[in-house]
Design an enzyme around this catalytic site. Structure first.
Site, PDB file in Angstrom:
ATOM      1  N   CYS A   1       3.205  -2.712   4.135  1.00 26.96           N
ATOM      2  CA  CYS A   1       2.459  -1.494   4.305  1.00 26.96           C
ATOM      3  C   CYS A   1       3.098  -0.955   5.599  1.00 26.96           C
ATOM      4  O   CYS A   1       4.242  -1.114   5.615  1.00 26.96           O
ATOM      5  CB  CYS A   1       1.144  -2.184   4.931  1.00 26.96           C
ATOM      6  SG  CYS A   1       0.823  -2.974   6.351  1.00 26.96           S
TER       7      CYS A   1
ATOM      8  N   ASP B   1       0.897  -1.093  -0.125  1.00 19.68           N
ATOM      9  CA  ASP B   1      -0.086  -0.055   0.037  1.00 19.68           C
ATOM     10  C   ASP B   1       0.959   1.153  -0.092  1.00 19.68           C
ATOM     11  O   ASP B   1       2.351   1.093  -0.214  1.00 19.68           O
ATOM     12  CB  ASP B   1      -0.811  -0.084   0.979  1.00 19.68           C
ATOM     13  CG  ASP B   1      -0.622   0.371   2.531  1.00 19.68           C
ATOM     14  OD1 ASP B   1       0.703   0.371   2.605  1.00 19.68           O
ATOM     15  OD2 ASP B   1      -0.784   0.298   3.552  1.00 19.68           O
ATOM     16  N   HIS B   2       0.082   2.441   0.248  1.00 22.16           N
ATOM     17  CA  HIS B   2       0.996   3.530   0.065  1.00 22.16           C
ATOM     18  C   HIS B   2       2.044   3.491   1.124  1.00 22.16           C
ATOM     19  O   HIS B   2       3.274   4.141   0.952  1.00 22.16           O
ATOM     20  CB  HIS B   2      -0.053   4.765   0.139  1.00 22.16           C
ATOM     21  CG  HIS B   2      -0.864   4.765   1.211  1.00 22.16           C
ATOM     22  ND1 HIS B   2      -1.951   4.101   1.259  1.00 22.16           N
ATOM     23  CD2 HIS B   2      -1.079   5.480   2.548  1.00 22.16           C
ATOM     24  CE1 HIS B   2      -2.689   4.203   2.425  1.00 22.16           C
ATOM     25  NE2 HIS B   2      -1.948   4.965   3.060  1.00 22.16           N
TER      26      HIS B   2
ATOM     27  N   HIS C   1       7.746 -29.972  12.164  1.00 22.09           N
ATOM     28  CA  HIS C   1       7.444 -28.769  11.454  1.00 22.09           C
ATOM     29  C   HIS C   1       6.294 -29.220  10.516  1.00 22.09           C
ATOM     30  O   HIS C   1       5.539 -28.421  10.535  1.00 22.09           O
ATOM     31  CB  HIS C   1       8.715 -28.016  10.782  1.00 22.09           C
ATOM     32  CG  HIS C   1       9.853 -27.679  11.914  1.00 22.09           C
ATOM     33  ND1 HIS C   1       9.348 -26.922  13.027  1.00 22.09           N
ATOM     34  CD2 HIS C   1      10.927 -27.800  12.057  1.00 22.09           C
ATOM     35  CE1 HIS C   1      10.373 -26.628  13.769  1.00 22.09           C
ATOM     36  NE2 HIS C   1      11.181 -27.156  12.899  1.00 22.09           N
TER      37      HIS C   1
ATOM     38  N   THR D   1       2.968  -0.759   8.769  1.00 16.97           N
ATOM     39  CA  THR D   1       3.503  -1.417   9.853  1.00 16.97           C
ATOM     40  C   THR D   1       3.827  -2.898   9.415  1.00 16.97           C
ATOM     41  O   THR D   1       4.373  -3.551  10.098  1.00 16.97           O
ATOM     42  CB  THR D   1       2.594  -1.589  11.192  1.00 16.97           C
ATOM     43  OG1 THR D   1       1.428  -2.116  10.629  1.00 16.97           O
ATOM     44  CG2 THR D   1       2.406   0.115  11.532  1.00 16.97           C
TER      45      THR D   1
ATOM     46  N   HIS E   1      10.841 -23.147   9.896  1.00 24.15           N
ATOM     47  CA  HIS E   1      10.033 -23.911  10.870  1.00 24.15           C
ATOM     48  C   HIS E   1       8.643 -23.674  10.053  1.00 24.15           C
ATOM     49  O   HIS E   1       7.622 -24.715  10.547  1.00 24.15           O
ATOM     50  CB  HIS E   1      10.002 -23.192  12.242  1.00 24.15           C
ATOM     51  CG  HIS E   1      11.349 -23.412  12.784  1.00 24.15           C
ATOM     52  ND1 HIS E   1      11.626 -22.817  14.191  1.00 24.15           N
ATOM     53  CD2 HIS E   1      12.441 -23.994  12.582  1.00 24.15           C
ATOM     54  CE1 HIS E   1      12.557 -23.259  14.712  1.00 24.15           C
ATOM     55  NE2 HIS E   1      13.390 -23.891  13.547  1.00 24.15           N
TER      56      HIS E   1
END
Length: 141
Positions: A63, A7-8, A132, A65, A96
């Protein structure tokens, strides 16, 4: 083939990662955005669908965050997306969890670290360890 989308809030970091992919001669498909204000779930779905359809093997989502875009991607059956802000996590999630998308926060990691995280993610194979595999199967249920 690697799918990439943002995104921006992740646009500037996406440009740096694309530079890295091109320098390494890695094929990629850019699903956007082009810097305009957009809704991150749209790009998470585009990248996730490319992986589900077999068009791309792995994905990179960015994005502001990395949180929202990773949540959106993980809603898709068959997608295992990990938000990584360090190389240890990027390595561990491939070893994993056999993750197929890495998510980054464009406002959290700088370009140097972002590229190192992507490099680690792309170059770490799944361990193929039975424990795993068993845990991934439990996630997929």
């Amino acid at each position: 083939m690697i799918a990439i989308g943002c995104d921006h809030g992740g646009y500037e970091l996406k440009l740096e990662i694309i530079k890295y992919l091109e320098e390494k001669g890695l094929e990629y498909k850019d699903f956007g955005c082009d810097g305009e204000s957009v809704d991150y779930p749209i790009y998470a779905k585009k990248v996730g669908q490319a992986i589900i359809d077999g068009e791309c093997e792995k994905g990179i989502l960015i994005c502001g965050t990395g949180i929202g875009i990773s949540i959106a991607a993980n809603k898709m059956k068959g997608i295992r997306c990990a938000l990584c802000s360090d190389c240890f996590s990027a390595e561990a999630t491939r070893l994993h969890n056999d993750t197929n998308i890495v998510a980054l926060g464009g406002r959290v990691v700088g370009p140097g670290l972002g590229v190192k995280i992507v490099d680690t993610f792309l170059n770490t194979p799944f361990s193929e360890d039975e424990r795993h595999k068993r845990r991934i199967a439990l996630i997929e249920e």
